[in-house]
Structures are given as structure tokens and as C-alpha cells.
Design a protein around this motif. Structure first.
Motif, PDB file in Angstrom:
ATOM      1  N   ARG A 112      27.927  43.715 -34.616  1.00 42.08           N
ATOM      2  CA  ARG A 112      27.047  42.709 -33.950  1.00 42.08           C
ATOM      3  C   ARG A 112      25.506  43.437 -33.767  1.00 42.08           C
ATOM      4  N   SER A 113      25.745  44.751 -33.146  1.00 44.89           N
ATOM      5  CA  SER A 113      24.746  45.585 -32.819  1.00 44.89           C
ATOM      6  C   SER A 113      23.863  45.962 -34.021  1.00 44.89           C
ATOM      7  N   THR A 114      24.522  46.301 -35.056  1.00 47.88           N
ATOM      8  CA  THR A 114      24.064  46.570 -36.204  1.00 47.88           C
ATOM      9  C   THR A 114      23.374  45.405 -36.939  1.00 47.88           C
ATOM     10  N   GLU A 115      23.804  44.280 -36.820  1.00 49.78           N
ATOM     11  CA  GLU A 115      22.865  43.316 -37.382  1.00 49.78           C
ATOM     12  C   GLU A 115      21.801  42.974 -36.312  1.00 49.78           C
ATOM     13  N   GLU A 116      21.795  43.241 -35.101  1.00 47.59           N
ATOM     14  CA  GLU A 116      20.547  43.096 -34.382  1.00 47.59           C
ATOM     15  C   GLU A 116      19.496  44.065 -34.688  1.00 47.59           C
ATOM     16  N   ILE A 117      20.143  45.192 -34.783  1.00 53.20           N
ATOM     17  CA  ILE A 117      19.253  46.363 -35.317  1.00 53.20           C
ATOM     18  C   ILE A 117      18.438  46.040 -36.647  1.00 53.20           C
ATOM     19  N   PHE A 118      19.209  45.197 -37.746  1.00 53.72           N
ATOM     20  CA  PHE A 118      18.647  44.769 -38.933  1.00 53.72           C
ATOM     21  C   PHE A 118      17.717  43.811 -38.728  1.00 53.72           C
ATOM     22  N   ALA A 119      17.821  42.899 -37.673  1.00 49.82           N
ATOM     23  CA  ALA A 119      16.887  41.700 -37.330  1.00 49.82           C
ATOM     24  C   ALA A 119      15.662  42.278 -36.799  1.00 49.82           C
ATOM     25  N   VAL A 120      15.587  43.430 -36.193  1.00 53.85           N
ATOM     26  CA  VAL A 120      14.494  44.044 -35.643  1.00 53.85           C
ATOM     27  C   VAL A 120      13.576  44.958 -36.654  1.00 53.85           C
ATOM     28  N   PHE A 121      14.325  45.673 -37.674  1.00 52.28           N
ATOM     29  CA  PHE A 121      13.975  46.443 -38.724  1.00 52.28           C
ATOM     30  C   PHE A 121      14.584  45.916 -39.696  1.00 52.28           C
ATOM     31  N   PRO A 122      14.084  44.978 -40.493  1.00 49.13           N
ATOM     32  CA  PRO A 122      14.637  44.533 -41.883  1.00 49.13           C
ATOM     33  C   PRO A 122      14.590  45.665 -43.006  1.00 49.13           C
ATOM     34  N   ARG A 123      13.936  46.630 -42.672  1.00 50.50           N
ATOM     35  CA  ARG A 123      13.514  47.580 -43.953  1.00 50.50           C
ATOM     36  C   ARG A 123      14.773  48.405 -43.911  1.00 50.50           C
ATOM     37  N   LEU A 124      15.610  48.704 -42.670  1.00 49.60           N
ATOM     38  CA  LEU A 124      16.587  49.333 -42.732  1.00 49.60           C
ATOM     39  C   LEU A 124      17.970  48.714 -43.625  1.00 49.60           C
ATOM     40  N   LEU A 143      14.580  54.183 -38.331  1.00 56.63           N
ATOM     41  CA  LEU A 143      16.277  54.446 -38.257  1.00 56.63           C
ATOM     42  C   LEU A 143      16.611  55.186 -36.907  1.00 56.63           C
ATOM     43  N   ALA A 144      15.570  56.377 -36.415  1.00 54.14           N
ATOM     44  CA  ALA A 144      15.879  57.042 -35.390  1.00 54.14           C
ATOM     45  C   ALA A 144      15.895  56.225 -33.861  1.00 54.14           C
ATOM     46  N   LEU A 145      14.944  55.089 -34.009  1.00 57.50           N
ATOM     47  CA  LEU A 145      14.854  54.160 -32.830  1.00 57.50           C
ATOM     48  C   LEU A 145      16.149  53.076 -32.876  1.00 57.50           C
ATOM     49  N   GLY A 146      16.457  52.627 -34.082  1.00 58.66           N
ATOM     50  CA  GLY A 146      17.773  51.979 -34.147  1.00 58.66           C
ATOM     51  C   GLY A 146      19.050  52.570 -33.817  1.00 58.66           C
ATOM     52  N   ARG A 147      19.061  53.817 -34.229  1.00 58.35           N
ATOM     53  CA  ARG A 147      20.341  54.620 -33.801  1.00 58.35           C
ATOM     54  C   ARG A 147      20.326  54.891 -32.329  1.00 58.35           C
ATOM     55  N   ALA A 148      19.347  54.956 -31.745  1.00 54.45           N
ATOM     56  CA  ALA A 148      19.217  55.385 -30.262  1.00 54.45           C
ATOM     57  C   ALA A 148      19.750  53.674 -29.698  1.00 54.45           C
ATOM     58  N   LEU A 149      19.297  52.826 -30.231  1.00 53.93           N
ATOM     59  CA  LEU A 149      19.468  51.565 -29.790  1.00 53.93           C
ATOM     60  C   LEU A 149      21.074  51.025 -29.843  1.00 53.93           C
ATOM     61  N   MET A 150      21.556  51.773 -30.741  1.00 57.27           N
ATOM     62  CA  MET A 150      23.044  51.413 -31.154  1.00 57.27           C
ATOM     63  C   MET A 150      23.985  51.795 -29.879  1.00 57.27           C
ATOM     64  N   SER A 151      23.442  52.802 -29.061  1.00 56.56           N
ATOM     65  CA  SER A 151      24.273  53.144 -27.692  1.00 56.56           C
ATOM     66  C   SER A 151      24.027  52.008 -26.785  1.00 56.56           C
ATOM     67  N   GLN A 152      23.401  51.064 -27.029  1.00 64.38           N
ATOM     68  CA  GLN A 152      23.071  49.956 -25.874  1.00 64.38           C
ATOM     69  C   GLN A 152      22.718  50.638 -24.526  1.00 64.38           C
ATOM     70  N   PRO A 153      21.451  51.493 -24.739  1.00 69.74           N
ATOM     71  CA  PRO A 153      20.987  51.999 -23.723  1.00 69.74           C
ATOM     72  C   PRO A 153      20.208  51.139 -22.420  1.00 69.74           C
ATOM     73  N   LYS A 154      20.611  51.512 -21.207  1.00 73.09           N
ATOM     74  CA  LYS A 154      19.530  50.683 -20.219  1.00 73.09           C
ATOM     75  C   LYS A 154      18.017  51.244 -20.353  1.00 73.09           C
ATOM     76  N   LEU A 155      18.117  52.526 -20.776  1.00 72.43           N
ATOM     77  CA  LEU A 155      16.923  53.364 -20.755  1.00 72.43           C
ATOM     78  C   LEU A 155      16.579  53.909 -21.958  1.00 72.43           C
ATOM     79  N   LEU A 156      15.703  53.577 -22.771  1.00 75.58           N
ATOM     80  CA  LEU A 156      15.483  54.252 -24.183  1.00 75.58           C
ATOM     81  C   LEU A 156      13.972  55.082 -23.962  1.00 75.58           C
ATOM     82  N   MET A 157      14.140  56.529 -24.058  1.00 76.32           N
ATOM     83  CA  MET A 157      13.379  57.562 -24.008  1.00 76.32           C
ATOM     84  C   MET A 157      12.818  57.798 -25.479  1.00 76.32           C
ATOM     85  N   ILE A 158      11.474  57.719 -25.616  1.00 78.34           N
ATOM     86  CA  ILE A 158      10.955  58.005 -27.164  1.00 78.34           C
ATOM     87  C   ILE A 158       9.725  59.020 -27.001  1.00 78.34           C
TER      88      ILE A 158
END
Length: 236
Positions: A112-124, A143-158
């Protein structure tokens, strides 16, 4: 909420951070601004457990982070997108994303998280079976952002998401970060070379010089400050 108090960090004989203190409230975008060598990346790397602090405290949701290994910090809910993207170039887009969820065991939710990433970044999704090394710079940043979001972080550092990208691509990446913040309530701590762009999406900003915080405030207010505009935003 992330809270740093009186943080000192040394690299050998170099005093990289001189007792900085800052807060990242839940649901907000906070940006760290400053020239190269100001201590921005050192701050993120210390939070992530990649660099040892010599003095001070770092707490997240009331729990101490100092002394934790980087994977333990990730399990506490903090993910870092490093400068230069650092995707696994020989692995596919799908494999990179799956690796981002290595701390999770919920296979159905991971899909489900993968599908959510694709919704945000369709190019992936269009590039799902391509090796990451064949992607453009902008696609690798997604992809780097999507990979980090796959961990379901409370805080995303970029760290420097627009580095090496054409202006139109960097604007697109920052726009996506603002959308993720607004739509998902994602808390973000951002380092960005384009100070003006960072201030346009951030709620709060800290300005660092030689390892010290010299100015802080609401991003909208700071962006109108004459000294800030001249020194950091290139407006004269």
C-alpha cells in the motif's frame, strides 16, 4: 517533536557545531540555511546517528537519541535523504523502494505504501523495473525521497534535494515536498541550497554561520528581512 539543545560536534580538531539549539514541531517544515561548511549537514548527520555528538542533547517525542545507531534512529521514526541521493544504482526502482521498508514486516501495508509513493511520484511507477542508475537526476531524487518515505517516518530529513538539478526540476521536487507536508502532515527538516525556494515552502527557518545559529524565525517573516534578503536570498 524534535528538540536539540546546546549541541556540540567535533571532527578531529574542527569544532563543527557550537552549541546549537533548535526545534522541529510536528507537522511543520523547518529549513536550515547557511553557506557551505556552516554545519547544516553535520546537524542532520548527528540527528541520524551517523556522527557522534560531544555535548548537548537530542530528543524526539521525548526520547533521547544520543548514542543510538543509525538504524535505531530510523526505527524511532526519523529518515534521512542524504546529499547526492545515494540510490542503489544497480537495483531497480521497485527494489530500491522495498529496501526503504526494511524495518517493516507488514507486507500488505508495504504494498500500500508503494502505491502511495507512485501516486505522489507517477514517474517512478513508469520506471518501476528500470535500474536506478538509468534514471535522470530528478527521477533519482524522487526515488530517494520515495525510499525514505517507505519507512513511514514521523520526521523526514532532506539534505540538498535540488543539488545538481535544473531549476524547473528542483522547483518540482520542492513543490512535491510541500504537497507531502500538506496532504500527509509529514514533518520535514530541510537543507536546501536555494534559500529563497526553501523559505517559500518552510514554516520556520534557522540560519547557521560557522556552526552557530545566528538568526531564526518564521520563514515568511525572515524572507522579508532586509539583511536576510541581501545576505542569503540574493536580493539587493
Amino acid at each position: 517533536m524534535l528538540e536539540i539543545k546546546n549541541l556540540h560536534v567535533y571532527y578531529g580538531g574542527i569544532h563543527a557545531l557550537h552549541g546549537i539549539s533548535l526545534r522541529v514541531p510536528d507537522g511543520k517544515i523547518v529549513t536550515l540555511l547557511g553557506a557551505n561548511g556552516a554545519g547544516k549537514s553535520s546537524t542532520l548527520r548527528t540527528i541520524a546517528g551517523l556522527v557522534k555528538a560531544n555535548e548537548g542533547s537530542i530528543t524526539f517525542d521525548g526520547q533521547n537519541l544520543l548514542g543510538l545507531k543509525s538504524f535505531e534512529v530510523l526505527r524511532r521514526g526519523i529518515a534521512l535523504v542524504p546529499e547526492g541521493r545515494r540510490v542503489f544504482v544497480n537495483l531497480t526502482v521497485r527494489e530500491n523502494l522495498i529496501l526503504g521498508a526494511y524495518t517493516r514486516n507488514d507486507k500488505t501495508e508495504i504494498r500500500r505504501s508503494t502505491e502511495e509513493i507512485f501516486a505522489v511520484f507517477p514517474r517512478l511507477e513508469e520506471r518501476i523495473n528500470q535500474p536506478a542508475g538509468t534514471l535522470s537526476g530528478g527521477e533519482q531524487q524522487m526515488l530517494a525521497l520515495g525510499r525514505a518515505l517507505m519507512s513511514q517516518p514521523k520526521l523526514l530529513m532532506i539534505d540538498e534535494p535540488s543539488l545538481g538539478l535544473a531549476p524547473v526540476l528542483s522547483q518540482g521536487v520542492l513543490k512535491k515536498l510541500k504537497e507531502i507536508n500538506q496532504n500527509k502532515g509529514q514533518t520535514i527538516l530541510l537543507i536546501e541550497q536555494n534559500a529563497r525556494a526553501a523559505m517559500s515552502i518552510a514554516d520556520y527557518a534557522y540560519i547557521l554561520e560557522t556552526g552557530k545559529i545566528v538568526l531564526e524565525g518564521e520563514a515568511e517573516v525572515l524572507s522579508k528581512d532586509d539583511q536576510v534578503r541581501k545576505s542569503y536570498l540574493g536580493v539587493h
